[in-house]
Design a protein around this motif. Structure first.
Motif, PDB file in Angstrom:
ATOM      1  N   ILE A   1     -67.241 -22.622 -50.909  1.00 10.60           N
ATOM      2  CA  ILE A   1     -67.265 -23.708 -50.153  1.00 10.60           C
ATOM      3  C   ILE A   1     -65.881 -23.960 -49.549  1.00 10.60           C
ATOM      4  CG2 ILE A   1     -67.209 -26.300 -50.184  1.00 10.60           C
ATOM      5  CD1 ILE A   1     -68.988 -25.819 -53.020  1.00 10.60           C
TER       6      ILE A   1
ATOM      7  N   ASP B   1     -68.116 -21.662 -56.629  1.00 14.07           N
ATOM      8  CA  ASP B   1     -69.043 -22.325 -57.888  1.00 14.07           C
ATOM      9  C   ASP B   1     -69.383 -21.119 -58.567  1.00 14.07           C
ATOM     10  OD1 ASP B   1     -71.230 -23.169 -59.341  1.00 14.07           O
ATOM     11  OD2 ASP B   1     -71.564 -24.716 -57.749  1.00 14.07           O
ATOM     12  N   VAL B   2     -68.705 -21.074 -59.673  1.00 16.98           N
ATOM     13  CA  VAL B   2     -69.128 -19.811 -60.356  1.00 16.98           C
ATOM     14  C   VAL B   2     -70.496 -19.522 -60.787  1.00 16.98           C
ATOM     15  CG1 VAL B   2     -68.531 -18.564 -62.762  1.00 16.98           C
ATOM     16  CG2 VAL B   2     -66.590 -20.040 -61.467  1.00 16.98           C
ATOM     17  N   LYS B   3     -71.189 -20.788 -61.317  1.00 16.76           N
ATOM     18  CA  LYS B   3     -72.570 -20.615 -61.461  1.00 16.76           C
ATOM     19  C   LYS B   3     -73.401 -20.231 -60.687  1.00 16.76           C
ATOM     20  CE  LYS B   3     -75.736 -23.689 -64.136  1.00 16.76           C
ATOM     21  NZ  LYS B   3     -76.193 -24.931 -64.483  1.00 16.76           N
ATOM     22  N   GLU B   4     -73.503 -20.678 -59.288  1.00 16.23           N
ATOM     23  CA  GLU B   4     -74.158 -20.599 -58.282  1.00 16.23           C
ATOM     24  C   GLU B   4     -73.821 -19.316 -57.447  1.00 16.23           C
ATOM     25  OE1 GLU B   4     -76.051 -23.652 -56.123  1.00 16.23           O
ATOM     26  OE2 GLU B   4     -75.751 -25.214 -57.848  1.00 16.23           O
TER      27      GLU B   4
ATOM     28  N   PHE C   1     -63.333 -23.307 -52.700  1.00 22.59           N
ATOM     29  CA  PHE C   1     -63.925 -23.483 -53.767  1.00 22.59           C
ATOM     30  C   PHE C   1     -64.984 -22.191 -54.121  1.00 22.59           C
ATOM     31  CE2 PHE C   1     -63.832 -28.344 -53.454  1.00 22.59           C
ATOM     32  CZ  PHE C   1     -62.894 -28.527 -54.402  1.00 22.59           C
TER      33      PHE C   1
ATOM     34  N   LYS D   1     -66.553 -29.586 -61.888  1.00 20.00           N
ATOM     35  CA  LYS D   1     -65.115 -29.842 -62.328  1.00 20.00           C
ATOM     36  C   LYS D   1     -64.397 -28.513 -62.086  1.00 20.00           C
ATOM     37  CE  LYS D   1     -65.827 -29.326 -67.240  1.00 20.00           C
ATOM     38  NZ  LYS D   1     -65.705 -30.103 -68.628  1.00 20.00           N
TER      39      LYS D   1
ATOM     40  N   ASN E   1     -63.254 -12.879 -58.073  1.00 23.24           N
ATOM     41  CA  ASN E   1     -63.513 -11.945 -59.074  1.00 23.24           C
ATOM     42  C   ASN E   1     -65.187 -11.811 -59.103  1.00 23.24           C
ATOM     43  OD1 ASN E   1     -61.196 -12.674 -59.852  1.00 23.24           O
ATOM     44  ND2 ASN E   1     -61.750 -13.884 -61.520  1.00 23.24           N
TER      45      ASN E   1
ATOM     46  N   GLY F   1     -70.719 -33.220 -59.788  1.00 23.62           N
ATOM     47  CA  GLY F   1     -71.313 -32.766 -60.814  1.00 23.62           C
ATOM     48  C   GLY F   1     -70.412 -31.439 -61.151  1.00 23.62           C
TER      49      GLY F   1
ATOM     50  N   GLU G   1     -55.914 -20.938 -58.521  1.00 18.59           N
ATOM     51  CA  GLU G   1     -55.174 -19.610 -58.291  1.00 18.59           C
ATOM     52  C   GLU G   1     -54.869 -19.556 -57.025  1.00 18.59           C
ATOM     53  OE1 GLU G   1     -55.484 -16.959 -60.902  1.00 18.59           O
ATOM     54  OE2 GLU G   1     -57.255 -17.746 -62.109  1.00 18.59           O
TER      55      GLU G   1
ATOM     56  N   LEU H   1     -57.702 -20.010 -54.496  1.00 17.02           N
ATOM     57  CA  LEU H   1     -59.002 -20.179 -54.909  1.00 17.02           C
ATOM     58  C   LEU H   1     -59.200 -21.057 -56.077  1.00 17.02           C
ATOM     59  CD1 LEU H   1     -62.070 -18.796 -54.657  1.00 17.02           C
ATOM     60  CD2 LEU H   1     -61.272 -17.201 -56.289  1.00 17.02           C
ATOM     61  N   VAL H   2     -60.194 -22.060 -55.798  1.00 20.56           N
ATOM     62  CA  VAL H   2     -60.348 -23.076 -56.968  1.00 20.56           C
ATOM     63  C   VAL H   2     -61.991 -22.684 -57.385  1.00 20.56           C
ATOM     64  CG1 VAL H   2     -60.595 -25.327 -57.370  1.00 20.56           C
ATOM     65  CG2 VAL H   2     -58.977 -24.814 -55.368  1.00 20.56           C
ATOM     66  N   LYS H   3     -61.932 -22.540 -58.830  1.00 16.67           N
ATOM     67  CA  LYS H   3     -62.964 -22.107 -59.215  1.00 16.67           C
ATOM     68  C   LYS H   3     -63.875 -23.534 -60.170  1.00 16.67           C
ATOM     69  CE  LYS H   3     -62.424 -17.351 -60.315  1.00 16.67           C
ATOM     70  NZ  LYS H   3     -62.349 -16.509 -61.358  1.00 16.67           N
ATOM     71  N   LEU H   4     -65.142 -23.669 -59.505  1.00 19.71           N
ATOM     72  CA  LEU H   4     -65.526 -24.770 -60.226  1.00 19.71           C
ATOM     73  C   LEU H   4     -66.643 -24.564 -61.444  1.00 19.71           C
ATOM     74  CD1 LEU H   4     -66.422 -26.335 -56.850  1.00 19.71           C
ATOM     75  CD2 LEU H   4     -64.787 -27.103 -58.468  1.00 19.71           C
ATOM     76  N   GLU H   5     -66.605 -25.339 -62.410  1.00 19.37           N
ATOM     77  CA  GLU H   5     -67.609 -25.277 -63.366  1.00 19.37           C
ATOM     78  C   GLU H   5     -68.568 -26.622 -63.427  1.00 19.37           C
ATOM     79  OE1 GLU H   5     -65.856 -24.271 -67.020  1.00 19.37           O
ATOM     80  OE2 GLU H   5     -64.549 -25.810 -66.969  1.00 19.37           O
ATOM     81  N   ASP H   6     -69.402 -26.526 -64.263  1.00 18.80           N
ATOM     82  CA  ASP H   6     -70.200 -27.731 -64.393  1.00 18.80           C
ATOM     83  C   ASP H   6     -69.683 -28.740 -65.395  1.00 18.80           C
ATOM     84  OD1 ASP H   6     -72.377 -27.152 -62.646  1.00 18.80           O
ATOM     85  OD2 ASP H   6     -73.204 -25.754 -64.290  1.00 18.80           O
TER      86      ASP H   6
ATOM     87  N   GLU I   1     -58.316 -12.433 -65.782  1.00 21.15           N
ATOM     88  CA  GLU I   1     -58.698 -11.654 -64.781  1.00 21.15           C
ATOM     89  C   GLU I   1     -58.308 -12.191 -63.574  1.00 21.15           C
ATOM     90  OE1 GLU I   1     -62.950 -11.380 -64.281  1.00 21.15           O
ATOM     91  OE2 GLU I   1     -62.864 -10.062 -62.893  1.00 21.15           O
TER      92      GLU I   1
ATOM     93  N   SER J   1     -60.051 -23.742 -62.708  1.00 20.67           N
ATOM     94  CA  SER J   1     -58.841 -22.688 -62.434  1.00 20.67           C
ATOM     95  C   SER J   1     -58.507 -23.210 -60.715  1.00 20.67           C
ATOM     96  CB  SER J   1     -59.107 -21.780 -62.819  1.00 20.67           C
ATOM     97  OG  SER J   1     -59.867 -20.685 -61.952  1.00 20.67           O
TER      98      SER J   1
END
Lengths: 136, 136
Positions: free
Chosen positions: A104, A97-100, A95, B124, A79, B122, B129, A131-136, B75, B127
DNA sequence: TTCGTTGTTTATAATTATTCTAAAGAAGAT
DNA sequence: ATCTTCTTTAGAATAATTATAAACAACGAA
């Protein structure tokens, strides 16, 4: 250090003549050890940085699309407002990394086999992507 | 037939005042039996068709984003130039018919559990998908 | 090597999805 | 009713991508 001949072969296989510009693009794309995740904009800037020569944006788009069509690059669904590509064209997952905003690689054994139990008449499976989304 | 009160509640929960336009959007989004996959452009056109009233594109974008933020819409990552949304916000996966550009829901049991064996310090998992692309 | 054909590069324009803006209008509280 | 705050809207602004067409480079045949 990959050889120029290798790049020329990839280009010829993609029905592209080996021009100076396209070989520069190949240097940035394929002359590396690890897999490379990028947007067109990333690539465009790296070409200038790494080769010292500027290649027009249109040529970068054209070449990337030709490689993608031929299977030398893989598109990764995220996305985002920008399209991501990957030089690792083997079947694998990611992976993100949504923030950065960084991708990966995941090895297949990191995810395990995925069995799709449903099928649609007249259609066959082209690809299965996780697709595995990562958050902090 | 879902009630108007339901829509108003969703809107209030999303910090949106229940206006005529937003309720029309809700009619199209939530007044249905099956899950609904759409792009903003799809939705924009359906509102005119189904309610007879035009809602400006900006309002459609704003409202969809508010619902997405609040978790009333999901989304879906697809390689496409348009962003897809889904009214089914439960954890589930998708088929994507590349030729027809159509999404089809996959139940979780159609895919089975996915075990991610790798972790990034650091971070987690937000999601997981799966997107299964279909071809003829 | 030269010439002709065909493919390529490039700047720039066009297109498309999305976001922003600011003025006019509607909702909510008192 | 009235005032404040939020909303709608058309249209402008932005950003990614694709198309265009003129100058140029690769290829192959003579």
């Amino acid at each position: 250090m990959k050889s120029k001949e290798e790049f020329i072969e990839k280009l010829r296989n993609s029905s592209l003549r080996p021009t100076k510009q396209r070989i520069n693009i190949c240097e940035v794309l394929f002359n590396r050890d690890k897999t490379f995740h990028f947007t067109i904009s990333d690539l465009f800037n790296l070409i200038k940085d790494k080769t010292g020569e500027k290649v027009s944006l249109a040529t970068v788009y054209n070449t990337v699309h030709a490689f993608h069509k031929k299977g030398y690059l893989k598109e990764i669904p995220i996305n985002s407002n920008q399209t991501y590509f990957d030089t690792n064209v083997t079947d694998h997952h990611h992976f993100f990394d949504v923030k950065e905003e960084k991708l990966i690689d995941l090895k297949n054994e990191d995810v395990g086999p995925i069995e799709i139990q449903k099928s649609i008449p007249g259609k066959k499976i082209k690809s299965v992507e996780v697709l595995v989304k990562l958050e902090d």
